[in-house]
Design a protein around this motif. Structure first.
Motif, PDB file in Angstrom:
ATOM      1  N   SER A  60     -12.196  97.808  28.650  1.00  0.00           N
ATOM      2  CA  SER A  60     -13.613  97.740  28.270  1.00  0.00           C
ATOM      3  C   SER A  60     -14.071  99.061  27.656  1.00  0.00           C
ATOM      4  O   SER A  60     -14.786  99.078  26.641  1.00  0.00           O
ATOM      5  CB  SER A  60     -14.464  97.396  29.494  1.00  0.00           C
ATOM      6  OG  SER A  60     -14.095  96.144  30.043  1.00  0.00           O
ATOM      7  N   LYS A 158      -8.276  86.565  34.491  1.00  0.00           N
ATOM      8  CA  LYS A 158      -9.208  86.398  33.384  1.00  0.00           C
ATOM      9  C   LYS A 158      -9.912  87.701  33.027  1.00  0.00           C
ATOM     10  O   LYS A 158     -10.224  87.953  31.864  1.00  0.00           O
ATOM     11  CB  LYS A 158     -10.241  85.327  33.727  1.00  0.00           C
ATOM     12  CG  LYS A 158      -9.637  83.947  33.927  1.00  0.00           C
ATOM     13  CD  LYS A 158     -10.717  82.924  34.251  1.00  0.00           C
ATOM     14  CE  LYS A 158     -10.117  81.531  34.435  1.00  0.00           C
ATOM     15  NZ  LYS A 158     -11.157  80.520  34.763  1.00  0.00           N
ATOM     16  N   ARG A 161      -7.591  89.648  30.821  1.00  0.00           N
ATOM     17  CA  ARG A 161      -7.409  88.975  29.546  1.00  0.00           C
ATOM     18  C   ARG A 161      -8.632  89.148  28.651  1.00  0.00           C
ATOM     19  O   ARG A 161      -8.517  89.494  27.476  1.00  0.00           O
ATOM     20  CB  ARG A 161      -7.137  87.480  29.774  1.00  0.00           C
ATOM     21  CG  ARG A 161      -6.850  86.721  28.482  1.00  0.00           C
ATOM     22  CD  ARG A 161      -6.490  85.277  28.728  1.00  0.00           C
ATOM     23  NE  ARG A 161      -7.633  84.471  29.144  1.00  0.00           N
ATOM     24  CZ  ARG A 161      -7.804  83.974  30.349  1.00  0.00           C
ATOM     25  NH1 ARG A 161      -6.898  84.204  31.293  1.00  0.00           N
ATOM     26  NH2 ARG A 161      -8.863  83.225  30.639  1.00  0.00           N
ATOM     27  N   ARG A 162      -9.808  88.932  29.208  1.00  0.00           N
ATOM     28  CA  ARG A 162     -11.022  89.024  28.390  1.00  0.00           C
ATOM     29  C   ARG A 162     -11.291  90.456  27.922  1.00  0.00           C
ATOM     30  O   ARG A 162     -11.700  90.673  26.778  1.00  0.00           O
ATOM     31  CB  ARG A 162     -12.207  88.488  29.195  1.00  0.00           C
ATOM     32  CG  ARG A 162     -12.142  86.987  29.441  1.00  0.00           C
ATOM     33  CD  ARG A 162     -13.178  86.546  30.447  1.00  0.00           C
ATOM     34  NE  ARG A 162     -13.114  85.106  30.689  1.00  0.00           N
ATOM     35  CZ  ARG A 162     -13.789  84.485  31.642  1.00  0.00           C
ATOM     36  NH1 ARG A 162     -14.594  85.173  32.446  1.00  0.00           N
ATOM     37  NH2 ARG A 162     -13.667  83.180  31.798  1.00  0.00           N
ATOM     38  N   SER A 163     -11.065  91.434  28.811  1.00  0.00           N
ATOM     39  CA  SER A 163     -11.318  92.827  28.420  1.00  0.00           C
ATOM     40  C   SER A 163     -10.319  93.290  27.366  1.00  0.00           C
ATOM     41  O   SER A 163     -10.670  94.036  26.446  1.00  0.00           O
ATOM     42  CB  SER A 163     -11.269  93.741  29.647  1.00  0.00           C
ATOM     43  OG  SER A 163     -10.006  93.663  30.291  1.00  0.00           O
ATOM     44  N   GLY A 166     -11.285  91.709  24.082  1.00  0.00           N
ATOM     45  CA  GLY A 166     -12.471  92.388  23.574  1.00  0.00           C
ATOM     46  C   GLY A 166     -12.157  93.743  22.985  1.00  0.00           C
ATOM     47  O   GLY A 166     -12.682  94.121  21.927  1.00  0.00           O
TER      48      GLY A 166
END
Length: 353
Positions: A60, A158, A161-163, A166
């Motif tokens: 992030s 998740k 994976r999402r970070s 992004g």
């Protein structure tokens, strides 16, 4: 009949200095794989969740830094300077570089932490197999890949994976923003140069006007328009732009060697012809002249033009001939332009129409 053969040592044997042949010990047996040791993240779900948050935090922050480089590009003045003791540098470039460097570092560090602490680390061994892969083996490889995806936790975790997605998406933004530094699109800027009716042709080094008697057959001269000096006094940037677009080569060829169209038969002066110096492929400067063939060569991609035949392309990737500048002689005997170029100079680009 038997032949005497030399006494050779047996394979796998060595000779000692006094005791003759000695047997070599057998190779060390395969020690196998050591027993697997569980990590704290394998037995403590809280520790695994903590590492997952660390990795997601790195990803992030990497995305935010990539976004920060875009903000710095627009927010920090281009001429601002930052000083560290005896060292100094451009603040805009330094901030963009630091943001992108730290962003890439955090993505790498997060991936390492993910692999060391969360991915399955059980050692495996596999026998070598032939290069050819049978259908059954292909299916086995696909199954192994799917198993690896599952063991990596990419689909299950998740947050990571999402970070990660992004962060990598954010890294694309600086690449798009920095395209602005390539400069504006040419638009119609190549349609017009500062050449006009009555502008004298001058040597691009000495800036002296040129008379027809100054050129001999076979000679090529790099030239420029005489009206560059006022532009140089007003704006050095505009001067460079104008000079780059208006650069020409002037050559003298025996008149009987020249092939020209009816509309261009009066564009030369007793075999003296003038063409744009800018290659019509990607805009490189041209001046490599071969006087026996009247060919001029672009040094970048070897586009070749025949100056005795309207500067037509005879080899290479250029798409059109070099634009020709119509010439005349003024009252004082100097070579001048009859008009500006009748077509855009420079590379053939999509906005020419």
């Amino acid at each position: 009949m038997s032949e005497d053969k030399p006494n050779l040592p047996a394979v796998g044997a060595e000779h000692g200095p006094e005791h003759g042949p000695m047997q070599v010990a057998e190779p060390i047996p395969d020690p196998g794989i050591e027993p697997h040791e569980l990590r704290i993240t394998d037995v403590d779900p809280k520790a695994a969740d903590r590492v997952e948050r660390q990795v997601a935090g790195m990803f992030s922050l990497a995305g935010l830094l990539a976004l920060g480089s875009c903000v710095a590009y627009f927010a920090i003045p281009r001429d601002s300077v930052v000083t560290f003791g005896p060292l100094s540098g451009n603040a805009n470039n330094l901030t963009i570089g630091l943001c992108l460097g730290l962003s890439l570092f955090l993505i790498g560090a997060g991936a390492i932490q993910w692999a060391k602490k969360l991915m399955v680390d059980t050692e495996i061994a596999e026998d070598r197999h032939p290069a050819y892969t049978e259908p059954a083996k292909k299916a086995e490889i696909i199954d192994a890949f799917q198993e690896g995806v599952a063991e990596s936790g990419f689909t299950r975790r998740k947050l990571i994976r999402r970070s990660l997605i992004g962060a990598t998406a954010m890294l694309g933004l600086p690449a798009i923003v920095l395209l602005r530094d390539l400069g504006p699109s040419p638009g119609r800027s190549l349609y017009n140069t500062i050449w006009a009716k009555g502008i004298r042709v001058v040597n691009d080094v000495t800036l002296r006007p040129i008379k027809p008697s100054d050129l001999i057959v076979g000679q090529l001269v790099n030239a420029a328009p005489a009206n560059l000096n006022p532009i140089q006094e007003e704006s050095p940037v505009e001067y460079q732009n104008a000079k780059a677009k208006a650069a020409v080569i002037m050559v003298r060829i025996a008149p009987e060697k020249i092939r020209t169209t009816e509309e261009r038969k009066n564009w030369g002066i007793d075999g003296i012809l003038c063409y744009s110096k800018i290659c019509t492929h990607v805009g490189c400067p041209i001046s490599l002249y071969e006087q026996t063939t009247h060919h001029v060569l672009c040094p970048c991609h070897q586009s070749t033009f025949d100056l005795a035949d309207g500067a037509k392309v005879i080899f290479g990737p250029a798409a059109r001939p070099l634009p020709q500048l119509p010439l005349a002689v003024d009252a004082e005997g100097y070579i001048v332009a009859q008009s500006g170029f009748t077509e855009p100079v420079g590379p053939s680009f999509w906005e020419r129409g």
